[in-house]
Design a protein around this motif. Structure first.
Motif, PDB file in Angstrom:
ATOM      1  N   LEU A  26       0.864  -1.179   0.000  1.00  0.00           N
ATOM      2  CA  LEU A  26       0.000   0.000   0.000  1.00  0.00           C
ATOM      3  C   LEU A  26       0.901   1.230   0.000  1.00  0.00           C
ATOM      4  N   SER A  27       0.353   2.408   0.261  1.00  0.00           N
ATOM      5  CA  SER A  27       1.229   3.579   0.200  1.00  0.00           C
ATOM      6  C   SER A  27       1.150   4.375   1.483  1.00  0.00           C
ATOM      7  N   ALA A  28       2.051   5.331   1.603  1.00  0.00           N
ATOM      8  CA  ALA A  28       2.053   6.184   2.788  1.00  0.00           C
ATOM      9  C   ALA A  28       0.767   6.997   2.845  1.00  0.00           C
ATOM     10  N   HIS A  29       0.079   7.129   1.719  1.00  0.00           N
ATOM     11  CA  HIS A  29      -1.163   7.908   1.701  1.00  0.00           C
ATOM     12  C   HIS A  29      -2.419   7.037   1.779  1.00  0.00           C
ATOM     13  N   THR A  30      -2.252   5.729   1.949  1.00  0.00           N
ATOM     14  CA  THR A  30      -3.418   4.861   2.144  1.00  0.00           C
ATOM     15  C   THR A  30      -4.128   5.280   3.433  1.00  0.00           C
ATOM     16  N   HIS A  31      -5.448   5.291   3.410  1.00  0.00           N
ATOM     17  CA  HIS A  31      -6.200   5.745   4.591  1.00  0.00           C
ATOM     18  C   HIS A  31      -5.889   4.877   5.814  1.00  0.00           C
ATOM     19  N   HIS A  32      -5.770   5.503   6.978  1.00  0.00           N
ATOM     20  CA  HIS A  32      -5.351   4.767   8.184  1.00  0.00           C
ATOM     21  C   HIS A  32      -6.390   3.726   8.621  1.00  0.00           C
ATOM     22  N   CYS A  33      -7.615   3.809   8.091  1.00  0.00           N
ATOM     23  CA  CYS A  33      -8.608   2.802   8.487  1.00  0.00           C
ATOM     24  C   CYS A  33      -8.184   1.424   7.984  1.00  0.00           C
ATOM     25  N   LEU A  34      -7.314   1.383   6.976  1.00  0.00           N
ATOM     26  CA  LEU A  34      -6.838   0.070   6.517  1.00  0.00           C
ATOM     27  C   LEU A  34      -5.829  -0.511   7.500  1.00  0.00           C
ATOM     28  N   ASP A  35      -4.977   0.328   8.073  1.00  0.00           N
ATOM     29  CA  ASP A  35      -4.071  -0.170   9.131  1.00  0.00           C
ATOM     30  C   ASP A  35      -4.899  -0.708  10.296  1.00  0.00           C
ATOM     31  N   LYS A  36      -5.940   0.045  10.604  1.00  0.00           N
ATOM     32  CA  LYS A  36      -6.838  -0.358  11.687  1.00  0.00           C
ATOM     33  C   LYS A  36      -7.505  -1.692  11.336  1.00  0.00           C
ATOM     34  N   ALA A  37      -7.944  -1.810  10.092  1.00  0.00           N
ATOM     35  CA  ALA A  37      -8.618  -3.037   9.644  1.00  0.00           C
ATOM     36  C   ALA A  37      -7.681  -4.237   9.768  1.00  0.00           C
ATOM     37  N   PHE A  38      -6.409  -4.044   9.399  1.00  0.00           N
ATOM     38  CA  PHE A  38      -5.467  -5.170   9.494  1.00  0.00           C
ATOM     39  C   PHE A  38      -5.317  -5.626  10.939  1.00  0.00           C
ATOM     40  N   ARG A  39      -5.284  -4.644  11.831  1.00  0.00           N
ATOM     41  CA  ARG A  39      -5.146  -5.012  13.246  1.00  0.00           C
ATOM     42  C   ARG A  39      -6.390  -5.748  13.727  1.00  0.00           C
ATOM     43  N   ILE A  40      -7.552  -5.216  13.376  1.00  0.00           N
ATOM     44  CA  ILE A  40      -8.809  -5.843  13.825  1.00  0.00           C
ATOM     45  C   ILE A  40      -8.936  -7.254  13.245  1.00  0.00           C
ATOM     46  N   ALA A  41      -8.448  -7.421  12.006  1.00  0.00           N
ATOM     47  CA  ALA A  41      -8.578  -8.712  11.331  1.00  0.00           C
ATOM     48  C   ALA A  41      -7.476  -9.692  11.741  1.00  0.00           C
ATOM     49  N   GLY A  42      -6.685  -9.326  12.746  1.00  0.00           N
ATOM     50  CA  GLY A  42      -5.624 -10.226  13.214  1.00  0.00           C
ATOM     51  C   GLY A  42      -4.433 -10.279  12.259  1.00  0.00           C
ATOM     52  N   LEU A  43      -4.283  -9.240  11.461  1.00  0.00           N
ATOM     53  CA  LEU A  43      -3.227  -9.248  10.437  1.00  0.00           C
ATOM     54  C   LEU A  43      -2.148  -8.194  10.723  1.00  0.00           C
ATOM     55  N   GLN A  44      -2.102  -7.728  11.979  1.00  0.00           N
ATOM     56  CA  GLN A  44      -1.154  -6.635  12.239  1.00  0.00           C
ATOM     57  C   GLN A  44       0.298  -7.067  12.100  1.00  0.00           C
ATOM     58  N   ASP A  45       0.561  -8.370  12.138  1.00  0.00           N
ATOM     59  CA  ASP A  45       1.944  -8.815  11.983  1.00  0.00           C
ATOM     60  C   ASP A  45       2.310  -9.140  10.543  1.00  0.00           C
ATOM     61  N   CYS A  46       1.406  -8.806   9.620  1.00  0.00           N
ATOM     62  CA  CYS A  46       1.758  -8.924   8.202  1.00  0.00           C
ATOM     63  C   CYS A  46       2.939  -8.008   7.896  1.00  0.00           C
ATOM     64  N   VAL A  47       3.656  -8.329   6.838  1.00  0.00           N
ATOM     65  CA  VAL A  47       4.694  -7.428   6.363  1.00  0.00           C
ATOM     66  C   VAL A  47       3.995  -6.362   5.521  1.00  0.00           C
ATOM     67  N   VAL A  48       4.192  -5.093   5.891  1.00  0.00           N
ATOM     68  CA  VAL A  48       3.526  -4.013   5.152  1.00  0.00           C
ATOM     69  C   VAL A  48       4.571  -3.226   4.367  1.00  0.00           C
ATOM     70  N   ARG A  49       4.413  -3.182   3.070  1.00  0.00           N
ATOM     71  CA  ARG A  49       5.333  -2.415   2.213  1.00  0.00           C
ATOM     72  C   ARG A  49       4.653  -1.131   1.775  1.00  0.00           C
ATOM     73  N   ARG A  50       5.312  -0.015   2.077  1.00  0.00           N
ATOM     74  CA  ARG A  50       4.771   1.284   1.634  1.00  0.00           C
ATOM     75  C   ARG A  50       5.415   1.605   0.287  1.00  0.00           C
ATOM     76  N   VAL A  51       4.628   1.567  -0.734  1.00  0.00           N
ATOM     77  CA  VAL A  51       5.128   1.775  -2.088  1.00  0.00           C
ATOM     78  C   VAL A  51       5.446   3.258  -2.291  1.00  0.00           C
ATOM     79  N   PRO A  52       6.621   3.577  -2.848  1.00  0.00           N
ATOM     80  CA  PRO A  52       6.961   4.984  -3.106  1.00  0.00           C
ATOM     81  C   PRO A  52       5.973   5.642  -4.069  1.00  0.00           C
ATOM     82  N   LEU A  53       5.857   6.969  -3.938  1.00  0.00           N
ATOM     83  CA  LEU A  53       4.887   7.733  -4.732  1.00  0.00           C
ATOM     84  C   LEU A  53       5.608   8.611  -5.751  1.00  0.00           C
ATOM     85  N   ASP A  54       4.919   8.898  -6.847  1.00  0.00           N
ATOM     86  CA  ASP A  54       5.507   9.818  -7.827  1.00  0.00           C
ATOM     87  C   ASP A  54       5.235  11.255  -7.389  1.00  0.00           C
TER      88      ASP A  54
END
Ligand SMILES: *Cc1c(COP(=O)(O)O)cnc(C)c1O
Length: 477
Positions: free
Chosen positions: A184-212
Motif C-alpha cells: 500500500l502507500s504512505a497515503h493509504t487511509h489509516h482505516c486500513l491499518d486499523k482493519a489489518f489489526r482488527i482482522a488479526g493481520l497486524q503482523d503482516c509485512v507491510v510495504r509502503r510503495v513509493p509515490l511519484d
C-alpha cells in the motif's frame, strides 16, 4: 397479577403516543429541522467554543418525561452549535459529508416501518432494495453480475469487510501472517491499518510503495518489491490502491496496479471511499480505468453521494468470496433459510440485526434522479480546479493540479518559518469560521488542504474562502 398487568400496561402504553401527540412532537421536530436548514447559509461553519454548561446533556435520565421543546432548545445550544457543522456549504475540510434531506426522510421511513433488512426471509423487499443498490454500483464500476456487496456504516467498516474477504479468499491463517505481504502507500487511509489489526493481520509485512510527484503509487516499484519479497521466501498477497487519497485526492494508476495484481495473483483492493462516485462523470470514468479489474472496492455514499453519515459500501467482484467469508449457520436461524431468492446482508457482513440503510440512499436517488448527482460531482471537480488556480494567484505554493477535488497549498514567506505561518493562518481561518478547511503534513511540511465535496458548496462559498485567505495573509504578513 391481573391488576399489576393493568397498572404496568397503563404506563407502558405511553411508549405508543396517539396520532395527535405524535403529530405535536413531529411538528416541533420538523419546525426545528426547517429552522436549522433556513439558518444554514448565514450560520458559521465552525464554533470552537463549548457551551458554558452542558445543562441538557448532563441532566439525569429520570422516570418522568421531558417536553420536546425543552429538548430541542437544549439540542440547539449543546449539540447543533459547538464544533463543525458538516451540513454547511462551508465544510471544505477533511472529506466533507453531505446531508441530503430526502435521505433523512428515507431514514425516517426505514425507522418507522422498522423493516428487518438482515435476511431475505424477514423482508424480501428491503433486502432486494439493498441488493439493487449494490448491483447498480457494481455496474457503475464495471463489475460483472456475479459481484456481491454490502452496505456498512461507513468506509472504515466497508474496508475492514474487504480485508476479511481477501484474507479468507487467500486462506491466510494465523501461521501465515508473518510471511504475508501487503502493498500500500504512505497515503493509504489509516482505516486500513486499523482493519489489518482488527482482522488479526497486524503482523503482516507491510510495504509502503513509493509515490511519484503527484502522490500516486509507482507500479515499477511495486513489481520490484514483490520480486524481492518472493526471493526472500515471503508471500505477497494483497495490493491496495486508492481512487482518491484523503490527503491529496490522488488516484493511483489503477490499470497498472490491476495488471501487477493479475500477474502476481494478489488480491487487488481499491479504497474509493472518497473518490468512487466521481465515476458518474466522464472525467472519473477516464481516470478510474482499470477499477473494474479490482477484486474489491469501497465507495462511501455518505461522501460522494452526499448522504448524511452512516453509509459506506463494499463491493467484491466475485460475490461468492464475500459470502464464503461471512456465512454462518445457527439453529435458531433455520426458518430463514427457506426462501433465498436474494443474498442476505447477514451472510456477507459481520452484522445480523442492522439499520435498513438502503432506504436512505434509494429514496434520494429515485426522487432526484441521477442527473443532479452527476452535475454536482462535475461541478466539484471544476470548483477544485478553479480554487487551485485562484489560490495560486494569491501567491500560495500549490500542490499538483487536483485529480479530483482536494487542493493542497501553503504560503512560503521570505523570512518567517513557513510551517508556523501556515498554522497561524489556519487558526485565523478557524476563528473566522465561515468556511472550514483542515491541514495535513505532506513530505514533512505542514500543508493546508481544501476538499470540495459537499453538495451545498458552490462557487460563492469557494470565493468566501479565497477572501478569508486574502484577509489572513494581510493580517499575517
Ligand atoms: C473517509 C475515508 C475512509 C474512511 O471512511 P469512513 O466512512 O469515514 O469510515 C477510508 N478511505 C478513504 C480514502 C476515505 O476518504
Amino acid at each position: 397479577m391481573i391488576d399489576r398487568l393493568r397498572e404496568l400496561e397503563a404506563v407502558a402504553r405511553r411508549l405508543e403516543p396517539g396520532a395527535e401527540e405524535r403529530g405535536g412532537v413531529r411538528d416541533e421536530v420538523v419546525a426545528y429541522s426547517e429552522a436549522f436548514l433556513e439558518r444554514l447559509p448565514e450560520g458559521k461553519m465552525f464554533h470552537p467554543e463549548l457551551p458554558e454548561r452542558w445543562t441538557l446533556l448532563d441532566s439525569p435520565f429520570q422516570d418522568d418525561p421531558t417536553p420536546i421543546d425543552d429538548l430541542l432548545k437544549g439540542l440547539a445550544v449543546e449539540v447543533d452549535t459547538p464544533g463543525i457543522n458538516p451540513a454547511s456549504a462551508g465544510h471544505i475540510g477533511y472529506i466533507p459529508g453531505g446531508g441530503l434531506y430526502y435521505s433523512s426522510l428515507g431514514d425516517y421511513l426505514a425507522a418507522v416501518t422498522n423493516r428487518y433488512a438482515g435476511v431475505f426471509f424477514g423482508s424480501p423487499g428491503a433486502v432486494r432494495m439493498e441488493n439493487a443498490l449494490i448491483a447498480w454500483m457494481a455496474d457503475l464500476v464495471g463489475y460483472p453480475a456475479t459481484a456481491g456487496g454490502n452496505h456498512a456504516s461507513g468506509g472504515s467498516i466497508a474496508n475492514l469487510t474487504a480485508v476479511i474477504a481477501a484474507r479468507e479468499a487467500h486462506g491466510i491463517r494465523a501461521r501465515d501472517v508473518e510471511r504475508a505481504v501487503v502493498y500500500l502507500s504512505a497515503h493509504t487511509h489509516h482505516c486500513l491499518d486499523k482493519a489489518f489489526r482488527i482482522a488479526g493481520l497486524q503482523d503482516c509485512v507491510v510495504r509502503r510503495v513509493p509515490l511519484d510527484e503527484r502522490y500516486r503509487m509507482v507500479p515499477a516499484e511495486i513489481a520490484r518489491m514483490i520480486e524481492a519479497d518472493r526471493r526472500a521466501g515471503l508471500r505477497p498477497w494483497m495490493l491496495i490502491g486508492s481512487a482518491g487519497t484523503t490527503d491529496v485526492g490522488a488516484v493511483d494508476p489503477l490499470h497498472d496496479l490491476a495488471h501487477i495484481a493479475a500477474t502476481e495473483q494478489l488480491w487487488f483492493h481499491i479504497d474509493a471511499a472518497y473518490g468512487g462516485f466521481f465515476i458518474l462523470t466522464e472525467h472519473g470514468k477516464r481516470l478510474f480505468k482499470g477499477i473494474e479489474r479490482s477484486d474489491s472496492l469501497v465507495l462511501d455514499p455518505h461522501k460522494g453521494l452526499f448522504l448524511p453519515y452512516g453509509l459506506g459500501t463494499v463491493l467484491v467482484r466475485d460475490g461468492g468470496k464475500l459470502l464464503s467469508a461471512f456465512t454462518h449457520e445457527a439453529h435458531y436461524m433455520q426458518d430463514t433459510r427457506i426462501a433465498i431468492e436474494d443474498i442476505s446482508p447477514a451472510d456477507v457482513s459481520p452484522e445480523l440485526s442492522k439499520h435498513f440503510r438502503g432506504m436512505r440512499l434509494w429514496l434520494p436517488l429515485k426522487l432526484h434522479g441521477l442527473a443532479p448527482f452527476r452535475a454536482a460531482l462535475e461541478e466539484k471537480l471544476l470548483l477544485a480546479r478553479y480554487f487551485h488556480g485562484k489560490v495560486k494567484e494569491l501567491g500560495f505554493e500549490v500542490g499538483p493540479e487536483p485529480d479530483l477535488t482536494v487542493v493542497t497549498f501553503r504560503y512560503v514567506p521570505e523570512v518567517q518559518d513557513a510551517d508556523e505561518l501556515n498554522k497561524r493562518l489556519l487558526a485565523f481561518l478557524h476563528k473566522d469560521g465561515r468556511v472550514y478547511i483542515s491541514s495535513t503534513v505532506i513530505d514533512g511540511r505542514f500543508t493546508l488542504r481544501a476538499a470540495i465535496l459537499s453538495f451545498r458548496t458552490h462557487r460563492e462559498t469557494v470565493d468566501v474562502l479565497l477572501e478569508m485567505l486574502r484577509n489572513g495573509l494581510e493580517a499575517m504578513l
